[in-house]
Scaffold this motif. Structure first.
Motif, PDB file in Angstrom:
ATOM      1  N   PHE A  21       0.861  -1.182   0.000  1.00 18.69           N
ATOM      2  CA  PHE A  21       0.000   0.000   0.000  1.00 18.69           C
ATOM      3  C   PHE A  21       0.902   1.238   0.000  1.00 18.69           C
ATOM      4  O   PHE A  21       1.525   1.552   1.011  1.00 18.69           O
ATOM      5  N   PRO A  22       0.972   1.938  -1.140  1.00 19.09           N
ATOM      6  CA  PRO A  22       2.005   2.964  -1.295  1.00 19.09           C
ATOM      7  C   PRO A  22       1.863   4.143  -0.344  1.00 19.09           C
ATOM      8  O   PRO A  22       2.860   4.727   0.079  1.00 19.09           O
ATOM      9  N   GLY A  23       0.614   4.474   0.039  1.00 18.22           N
ATOM     10  CA  GLY A  23       0.412   5.645   0.889  1.00 18.22           C
ATOM     11  C   GLY A  23       0.512   5.332   2.369  1.00 18.22           C
ATOM     12  O   GLY A  23       0.378   6.214   3.198  1.00 18.22           O
ATOM     13  N   MET A  24       0.721   4.063   2.700  1.00 20.90           N
ATOM     14  CA  MET A  24       0.856   3.719   4.117  1.00 20.90           C
ATOM     15  C   MET A  24       2.334   3.553   4.448  1.00 20.90           C
ATOM     16  O   MET A  24       3.139   3.235   3.584  1.00 20.90           O
ATOM     17  N   SER A  25       2.663   3.762   5.717  1.00 21.68           N
ATOM     18  CA  SER A  25       4.040   3.569   6.145  1.00 21.68           C
ATOM     19  C   SER A  25       4.329   2.074   6.201  1.00 21.68           C
ATOM     20  O   SER A  25       3.434   1.240   6.049  1.00 21.68           O
ATOM     21  N   ASP A  32       8.820   4.117   9.479  1.00 20.11           N
ATOM     22  CA  ASP A  32       7.767   5.126   9.331  1.00 20.11           C
ATOM     23  C   ASP A  32       7.760   5.801   7.962  1.00 20.11           C
ATOM     24  O   ASP A  32       7.059   6.768   7.741  1.00 20.11           O
ATOM     25  N   GLN A  33       8.559   5.249   7.056  1.00 17.40           N
ATOM     26  CA  GLN A  33       8.606   5.818   5.705  1.00 17.40           C
ATOM     27  C   GLN A  33       7.390   5.353   4.904  1.00 17.40           C
ATOM     28  O   GLN A  33       6.899   4.239   5.084  1.00 17.40           O
ATOM     29  N   ALA A  34       6.909   6.218   3.997  1.00 15.49           N
ATOM     30  CA  ALA A  34       5.818   5.814   3.112  1.00 15.49           C
ATOM     31  C   ALA A  34       6.327   4.705   2.200  1.00 15.49           C
ATOM     32  O   ALA A  34       7.370   4.838   1.569  1.00 15.49           O
TER      33      ALA A  34
END
Ligand SMILES: Nc1ncnc2c1ncn2[C@@H]1O[C@H](COP(=O)(O)OP(=O)(O)O)[C@@H](O)[C@H]1O
Ligand SMILES: [Mg+2]
Lengths: 329, 238
Positions: B89-93, B131-133
């Motif tokens: 999921f690209p927009g999640m960390s 915690d990176q996207a």
């Protein structure tokens, strides 16, 4: 120009009030679009049904303006509950009747849109013909206060009297103005937290980003879709009561224009983006007010839709751009 | 048998993507499905996860018929997948992606820290990127995340679709050694690969798919030593 400057505070506050309503209704468009990439055209009728639910509660309770404060608050809360329940219910019904089969069959989006337009007209006419429906059921007289003059404006008697709270720049900001703007912001924050923190909310984000991958995580896509319609409907119900508190009338076909405006707000903020919906609503409400102050109030809707065209031409992803899925925690 | 697939047929409209395939996966083993592009490997795994409708045949998991079960119901049973192309999921960390992996588990809150620790133990790189996207990470990191996410559901059977695709040779080695480690921790693995040499090396048994049909079966070692297999899939030498 001088009219705009002389009335700047009033135009701003009422623009924000209008924008708060647009924003809350826009959420329904944005949430469903985020999950299904589908424009729920009939969402305007979800709002309209909520507005009638709120009116009917006040008719049933018959509370006159100027009652004791606890009674006023109680009636408004009941009206809110009724509007949210009815709007949420209509939204769920829409999902069930107008969409579910098409989604299962993976029908082209255009087919779903046409189905939605059909559902929208059917729901609006149903409300506009409610006196006849009551007649068929043999309840025309019993239900008279609720169904009479079905094709005219229906008034909402706000049990809360509008009172000035403080003045700035020649405009007295009212208790209703404050309630509407603050409620819209609070509901938006609550929704934002719901989507970020709860399991269902994370399911919604996952389906919005990649619905097949979400299924691989064990997310029940159909449940997420229903939750999305329900939440959007509840927000529209709240918007309906807030709208009535300020503008005082609704109508069987009042959903149409408000729905298109709210959809414009959703696109303005970035369709699929929850925070963008409220921002888009505020921007649209302000633009309408400033625009009509500059060139005349009969141009209000022209300003709104010109703004939509300009946004689509120059920044089709909207102000905040990202979609529901992409939104970072 | 942990997984028994019998006479499975799956279509895309009128195209028969897989035809009458039969194979099984024994508990505790690594089984590989190899074949050229378009052979039907991804379709097979998607069908096992319930993402594609079965036209004919059956799928049994732990003796239970799951042929027509919805995909979200298979995850709690113990079938998990790291799909082709990673599909994180690209927009999640990173952590949010891993939490999504545990979505189906009722007791996820209780085991969360131990589960995260296990994944970070296998992929220390993910801990650095916590915690990176996820959408902003490199292909290799995204692959690690996809596998780690699939492990968060505590699968009995882990389906891996081309975990080495598009990775540098050094990273490919690392991914394969981690696959072995996951098996040693007790998870059964069904591995789909175009990188046949590596896959056959770690596989207990292997199936070769060609245009939707299984054309060869054997142990990993047998197939790796077979001349015709070497010529067709291993570029001559291993
Ligand atoms: N979504 C789809 N629509 C139509 N045909 C597809 C689709 N996905 C795969 N196919 C076809 O099914 C066959 C098997 O594809 P796939 O399972 O992706 O093979 P592999 O993973 O082995 O490369 C191919 O002929 C492919 O073109
Ligand atoms: Mg493939």
């Amino acid at each position: 120009m001088s009219f705009l400057i002389d009335n700047f505070v009033e135009l701003t506050v009422t623009g924000l009030v209008l924008g708060a309503v647009y924003g809350l209704v826009a959420l329904g468009y944005t949430l469903v679009y985020g999950v299904l990439q589908l424009i729920n055209f009939a969402h305007s009728e979800v709002w309209m049904f909520g507005s009638f639910a709120a009116v009917w509660v006040t008719v049933a309770l018959g509370v006159a303006p100027g009652s004791a404060l606890p009674i006023v608050i109680g009636v408004l809360l009941l009206a809110l509950l009724a509007a949210m329940t009815v709007s949420g219910g209509v939204a769920l019904l829409l999902e069930r009747v107008a969409y579910r089969r098409l989604i299962r069959l993976d029908a082209p989006k255009l087919v779903a849109l046409i189905s939605a337009i059909g559902a929208s007209f059917a729901l609006a006419e149903l409300m506009g013909l409610r006196d006849r429906v009551a007649g068929w059921l043999g309840l025309r007289d019993t239900l008279d206060p609720y169904v009479r003059s079905a094709r005219d404006n229906t008034r909402f008697r706000n049990p809360l009297e509008t009172e000035g709270v403080f003045s700035v720049g020649g405009y007295t900001v009212t208790n209703v103005d404050i309630i509407i703007i603050v409620s819209a912001i609070l509901m938006m924050v609550a929704l934002d937290q719901f989507i970020r923190r709860t399991r269902t909310g994370r399911g919604i984000r996952a389906v919005a980003q990649d619905s097949e991958a979400a299924a691989l995580m064990g997310v029940n896509r159909n449940r997420v879709i229903r939750a999305t319609f329900l939440v959007g409907g509840i927000m529209a119900g709240a918007a309906a009561l807030l709208y009535l508190m300020r503008f005082g009338v609704t109508r069987w076909n009042a959903g149409f224009l408000l729905g298109v405006k709210a959809f414009t707000a959703a696109v303005l903020g970035g369709i699929g983006n929850v925070r963008g919906a409220l921002l888009g609503g505020f921007v649209l409400g302000l633009a309408e007010n400033y625009g009509s102050a500059l060139i005349g109030s009969e141009w209000r809707d022209v300003v709104a839709f010109l703004l939509l065209v300009v946004i689509l031409l120059f920044r089709p992803t909207g102000l905040l751009g990202e979609s529901l899925g992409r939104a970072r925690a | 048998m942990l997984l028994e697939v019998e006479g499975l047929c799956v279509n895309y409209g009128r195209i028969e993507a897989i035809r009458d395939i039969t194979f099984s996966v024994e508990q505790g083993s690594v089984v590989t499905l190899i074949g050229a592009n378009g052979a039907g490997k991804t379709t097979t795994l998607k069908t096992l996860s319930g993402l594609r409708k079965v036209r004919a045949g059956s799928v049994r998991f732990q003796g239970r018929d799951v042929t027509h079960m919805a995909s979200h119901e298979r995850v709690p049973l113990g079938i998990s997948q790291s799909p082709e192309g990673r599909r994180i999921f690209p927009g999640m960390s990173v952590v949010e992606n891993l939490d999504m992996g545990a979505y189906a588990r009722a007791d996820r809150a209780k085991t969360r820290s131990a589960d995260l620790e296990r994944v970070f133990g296998l992929f220390p790189r993910l801990l650095e990127r916590r915690d990176q996207a996820a959408g902003t990470m490199s292909g290799g990191e995204q692959q690690m995340l996809a596998i780690g996410r699939a492990l968060m559901s505590h699968p009995t059977l882990l389906l891996l679709d081309e975990p080495s695709m598009g990775l540098a040779p050094k990273l490919i080695q690392q991914i394969f050694s981690i696959i072995k480690e996951i098996r040693e921790q007790g998870t059964t693995i069904l591995l789909v690969e175009q990188n046949a040499a590596q896959a056959l090396k770690i596989a207990d048994s292997a199936y070769i798919l060609e245009t939707g049909e299984i054309v060869r079966t054997g142990t990993g070692r047998e197939l790796a030593a077979d001349d015709s297999v070497r010529a067709a899939y291993l570029g001559g030498d291993v």
